[in-house]
Design a protein around this motif. Structure first.
Motif, mmCIF file in Angstrom:
data_model
loop_
_atom_site.group_PDB
_atom_site.id
_atom_site.type_symbol
_atom_site.label_atom_id
_atom_site.label_comp_id
_atom_site.label_asym_id
_atom_site.label_seq_id
_atom_site.Cartn_x
_atom_site.Cartn_y
_atom_site.Cartn_z
ATOM 1 N N ARG A 33 12.321 -32.475 -19.705
ATOM 2 C CA ARG A 33 12.558 -32.962 -18.338
ATOM 3 C C ARG A 33 11.991 -34.351 -18.078
ATOM 4 N NH1 ARG A 33 11.541 -27.362 -14.830
ATOM 5 N NH2 ARG A 33 12.998 -26.075 -16.034
ATOM 6 N N GLU A 34 11.589 -35.056 -19.114
ATOM 7 C CA GLU A 34 11.062 -36.404 -18.931
ATOM 8 C C GLU A 34 12.197 -37.409 -18.861
ATOM 9 O OE1 GLU A 34 7.619 -39.310 -20.825
ATOM 10 O OE2 GLU A 34 8.517 -37.764 -22.101
ATOM 11 N N PHE A 35 12.006 -38.445 -18.054
ATOM 12 C CA PHE A 35 12.931 -39.577 -17.980
ATOM 13 C C PHE A 35 12.251 -40.733 -18.707
ATOM 14 C CE2 PHE A 35 16.497 -41.253 -15.155
ATOM 15 C CZ PHE A 35 16.670 -42.419 -15.882
ATOM 16 N N ILE A 36 12.732 -41.041 -19.912
ATOM 17 C CA ILE A 36 12.119 -42.101 -20.717
ATOM 18 C C ILE A 36 13.121 -43.234 -20.899
ATOM 19 C CG2 ILE A 36 12.782 -41.218 -22.996
ATOM 20 C CD1 ILE A 36 9.784 -41.916 -23.796
ATOM 21 N N VAL A 37 12.646 -44.463 -20.799
ATOM 22 C CA VAL A 37 13.520 -45.631 -20.855
ATOM 23 C C VAL A 37 13.150 -46.493 -22.050
ATOM 24 C CG1 VAL A 37 14.349 -47.664 -19.625
ATOM 25 C CG2 VAL A 37 13.730 -45.610 -18.338
ATOM 26 N N LEU A 38 14.156 -46.822 -22.864
ATOM 27 C CA LEU A 38 13.980 -47.769 -23.968
ATOM 28 C C LEU A 38 14.414 -49.137 -23.460
ATOM 29 C CD1 LEU A 38 15.588 -45.755 -26.932
ATOM 30 C CD2 LEU A 38 13.286 -45.557 -25.985
ATOM 31 N N VAL A 39 13.518 -50.117 -23.544
ATOM 32 C CA VAL A 39 13.803 -51.433 -22.986
ATOM 33 C C VAL A 39 13.377 -52.510 -23.963
ATOM 34 C CG1 VAL A 39 11.574 -51.587 -21.782
ATOM 35 C CG2 VAL A 39 13.530 -52.879 -20.916
ATOM 36 N N GLY A 40 14.100 -53.613 -23.946
ATOM 37 C CA GLY A 40 13.774 -54.733 -24.817
ATOM 38 C C GLY A 40 14.912 -55.725 -24.827
ATOM 39 N N SER A 42 18.046 -58.144 -26.315
ATOM 40 C CA SER A 42 19.205 -57.825 -27.157
ATOM 41 C C SER A 42 18.801 -57.852 -28.626
ATOM 42 C CB SER A 42 20.327 -58.840 -26.906
ATOM 43 O OG SER A 42 20.789 -58.760 -25.583
ATOM 44 N N GLY A 43 19.281 -56.855 -29.371
ATOM 45 C CA GLY A 43 18.992 -56.779 -30.796
ATOM 46 C C GLY A 43 17.667 -56.149 -31.142
ATOM 47 N N CYS A 44 16.993 -55.525 -30.153
ATOM 48 C CA CYS A 44 15.670 -54.958 -30.433
ATOM 49 C C CYS A 44 15.746 -53.572 -31.070
ATOM 50 C CB CYS A 44 14.835 -54.891 -29.153
ATOM 51 S SG CYS A 44 15.387 -53.639 -27.967
ATOM 52 N N GLY A 45 16.933 -52.938 -31.091
ATOM 53 C CA GLY A 45 17.082 -51.630 -31.715
ATOM 54 C C GLY A 45 17.139 -50.467 -30.746
ATOM 55 N N LYS A 46 17.130 -50.736 -29.443
ATOM 56 C CA LYS A 46 17.096 -49.637 -28.467
ATOM 57 C C LYS A 46 18.391 -48.827 -28.467
ATOM 58 C CE LYS A 46 18.205 -52.896 -24.694
ATOM 59 N NZ LYS A 46 18.382 -54.067 -25.572
ATOM 60 N N SER A 47 19.547 -49.501 -28.482
ATOM 61 C CA SER A 47 20.822 -48.772 -28.492
ATOM 62 C C SER A 47 21.042 -48.058 -29.819
ATOM 63 C CB SER A 47 21.993 -49.721 -28.212
ATOM 64 O OG SER A 47 21.979 -50.145 -26.864
ATOM 65 N N THR A 48 20.610 -48.681 -30.907
ATOM 66 C CA THR A 48 20.725 -48.026 -32.218
ATOM 67 C C THR A 48 19.891 -46.753 -32.246
ATOM 68 O OG1 THR A 48 21.066 -50.156 -33.294
ATOM 69 C CG2 THR A 48 20.380 -48.330 -34.692
ATOM 70 N N TYR A 193 17.185 -43.236 -21.618
ATOM 71 C CA TYR A 193 17.954 -44.276 -20.933
ATOM 72 C C TYR A 193 17.667 -45.616 -21.590
ATOM 73 C CZ TYR A 193 19.749 -46.719 -16.719
ATOM 74 O OH TYR A 193 20.459 -47.488 -15.829
ATOM 75 N N VAL A 194 18.705 -46.363 -21.911
ATOM 76 C CA VAL A 194 18.568 -47.672 -22.557
ATOM 77 C C VAL A 194 18.964 -48.764 -21.575
ATOM 78 C CG1 VAL A 194 19.682 -49.198 -24.235
ATOM 79 C CG2 VAL A 194 18.822 -46.984 -24.964
ATOM 80 N N THR A 195 18.158 -49.813 -21.493
ATOM 81 C CA THR A 195 18.485 -50.965 -20.663
ATOM 82 C C THR A 195 17.782 -52.203 -21.211
ATOM 83 O OG1 THR A 195 18.442 -51.875 -18.411
ATOM 84 C CG2 THR A 195 16.575 -50.515 -19.063
ATOM 85 N N HIS A 196 18.347 -53.381 -20.907
ATOM 86 C CA HIS A 196 17.660 -54.643 -21.217
ATOM 87 C C HIS A 196 16.934 -55.152 -19.980
ATOM 88 C CE1 HIS A 196 21.441 -55.893 -19.346
ATOM 89 N NE2 HIS A 196 20.761 -56.952 -18.918
ATOM 90 N N ASP A 197 17.129 -54.492 -18.839
ATOM 91 C CA ASP A 197 16.579 -54.934 -17.553
ATOM 92 C C ASP A 197 15.216 -54.289 -17.333
ATOM 93 O OD1 ASP A 197 15.954 -55.313 -14.853
ATOM 94 O OD2 ASP A 197 18.048 -55.210 -14.214
ATOM 95 N N GLN A 198 14.139 -55.076 -17.437
ATOM 96 C CA GLN A 198 12.805 -54.486 -17.321
ATOM 97 C C GLN A 198 12.532 -53.961 -15.911
ATOM 98 O OE1 GLN A 198 10.159 -56.154 -15.575
ATOM 99 N NE2 GLN A 198 11.356 -57.937 -15.024
ATOM 100 N N GLU A 199 13.164 -54.526 -14.876
ATOM 101 C CA GLU A 199 12.990 -54.002 -13.522
ATOM 102 C C GLU A 199 13.603 -52.606 -13.414
ATOM 103 O OE1 GLU A 199 14.780 -55.191 -9.248
ATOM 104 O OE2 GLU A 199 13.524 -56.737 -10.169
#
Length: 387
Positions: A33-40, A42-48, A193-199
């Motif tokens: 039930r955790e909401f975790i966000v991968l952020v960084g 472009s090309g940092c590996g988050k979507s991969t 959740y993956v995003t490049h937007d740190q906000e």
């Protein structure tokens, strides 16, 4: 709902003669039930990383578990996850109802159950009146709700979101962020959740994972990452405007440990002074958040700080009004720059040299180099060294 665990996961593209390490030794434990966000960037590996969890990319080495089950060799359709993409991926010839029901029909779910699930998801998302429309008749926000609804009806163990809001305008992104957060609280599901937007990451995540060049630099609660960045990269990436950096030397005088820059010196707080007392003359990097700056009363070239603290001498280059606040862009004597964020009523004049005061209790000191560690932390994990 389920836990998701990544253990020393690597992803390598190419052959031995030209390998690219897209993801390097990522280890994460994501709670039920955790909401975790991968952020960084472009090309940092988050979507991969997300696509490996989904089964859309093979794992080069390491282990991925969903609900305690190793899924490295399990087909995407059998992992019991649902994914929402950036481009919505709706079938243009189908109605909203049929788009949301399509996955259930392929799994031969009974029609009454399909109607129940689609109806409940449409109610949650406020799209009950759109079920007979086709995607071309919907706005971007409505299409995104349909894509989320299609995932909800699956009732999966985990939801995976790959930059789902990046195609929306700024106002709609803010609205959809709030709706996704409320939806997570109601469904109580595990979300990656993956995003490049740190906000976006700061506002949505229970924890955020900051990545660069395939490596996890920090995984923590949003405010912990903001207030206690592990290294200079995290400090510069998380925060708008980003943290300001001043190169300088450690000095000791009259019982104080000082940080000397080209535009003045700052007395370091006790926890930093104790760590740097025996490093006099050595080079480090001072980090200051824009909101830790303030200006003399009246905005003149000199004056008294509201905190009575230390100051740096800089020139006002540009003032950007933002409404209730404004960003003041500053130039330093050595040609560097900084940004102060202050209330809009503070008077500053472009072109003036001013004493810019700062709250020294809020400064950070980093080891030299782009990835220099924050020496003010009692170590990150097992780290306790300045180096």
């Amino acid at each position: 709902m389920a836990t998701v665990a990544l253990e020393h996961v690597h992803k390598v593209y190419g052959s031995d003669s030209g390998q690219v390490d897209a993801v390097r030794d990522v280890t994460l434990d994501i709670a039920d039930r955790e909401f975790i966000v991968l952020v960084g960037p472009s090309g940092c590996g988050k979507s991969t990383t997300l696509r490996m969890v989904a089964g859309l990319e093979d794992v080069s080495s390491g282990t991925i578990r969903i609900g305690g089950r190793v899924v490295n060799n399990v087909a995407p359709k059998d992992r019991d996850i649902a994914m929402v993409f950036q481009n919505y991926a709706l079938y243009p010839h189908m109605t909203v109802y049929k788009n949301m029901a399509f996955g259930l029909r392929m799994r031969k779910v009974a029609k009454p159950e399909i109607r129940r699930r689609v109806g409940e998801a449409a109610g949650l998302l406020g799209i009950e009146g759109l079920l007979e429309r086709k995607p071309k008749q919907l706005s971007g926000g409505e299409r995104q709700r349909v894509a989320v609804g299609r995932a909800i009806v699956r009732e999966p163990q985990a939801f995976l979101f790959d930059e789902p809001l990046s195609n929306l305008d700024a106002k709609l992104r803010v609205q959809m962020r709030a709706e996704l957060k409320k939806l997570h609280r109601r469904l109580r599901t595990t979300v990656i959740y993956v995003t490049h937007d740190q906000e976006e990451a700061m506002t949505l995540g229970d924890r955020i994972v900051v990545m660069k060049s395939g490596v996890v630099h920090q995984c923590d609660a949003p405010l912990e990452v903001y207030d206690r960045p592990r290294d200079r990269f995290v400090a510069s990436f998380v925060g708008t405007p980003p943290m300001n950096f001043f190169e300088g030397l450690v000095r000791v005088g009259d019982g104080d440990v000082l940080f000397e820059t080209s535009c003045g010196q700052v007395r370091l707080p006790q926890h930093l002074g104790e760590r740097l007392a025996d490093r006099r003359g050595e080079a480090f990097v001072l980090g200051v958040r824009p909101e830790a700056f303030s200006f003399p009363e009246g905005g003149g070239s000199s004056g008294t700080s509201p905190e009575g603290g230390d100051h740096l001498r800089m020139r006002v280059a540009v003032v950007e009004p933002l409404g209730s606040e404004k960003d003041v862009h500053l130039q330093t004597a050595d040609g560097g720059g900084a940004v102060a964020r202050v209330p809009s009523h503070v008077a500053v004049v472009e072109g003036n040299d001013v004493d810019v005061f700062l709250d020294s209790s809020r400064v950070h000191v980093f080891a030299p180099g782009e990835a220099g560690l924050n020496i003010g932390l009692n170590g990150y994990g097992a780290r306790s060294s300045v180096n």
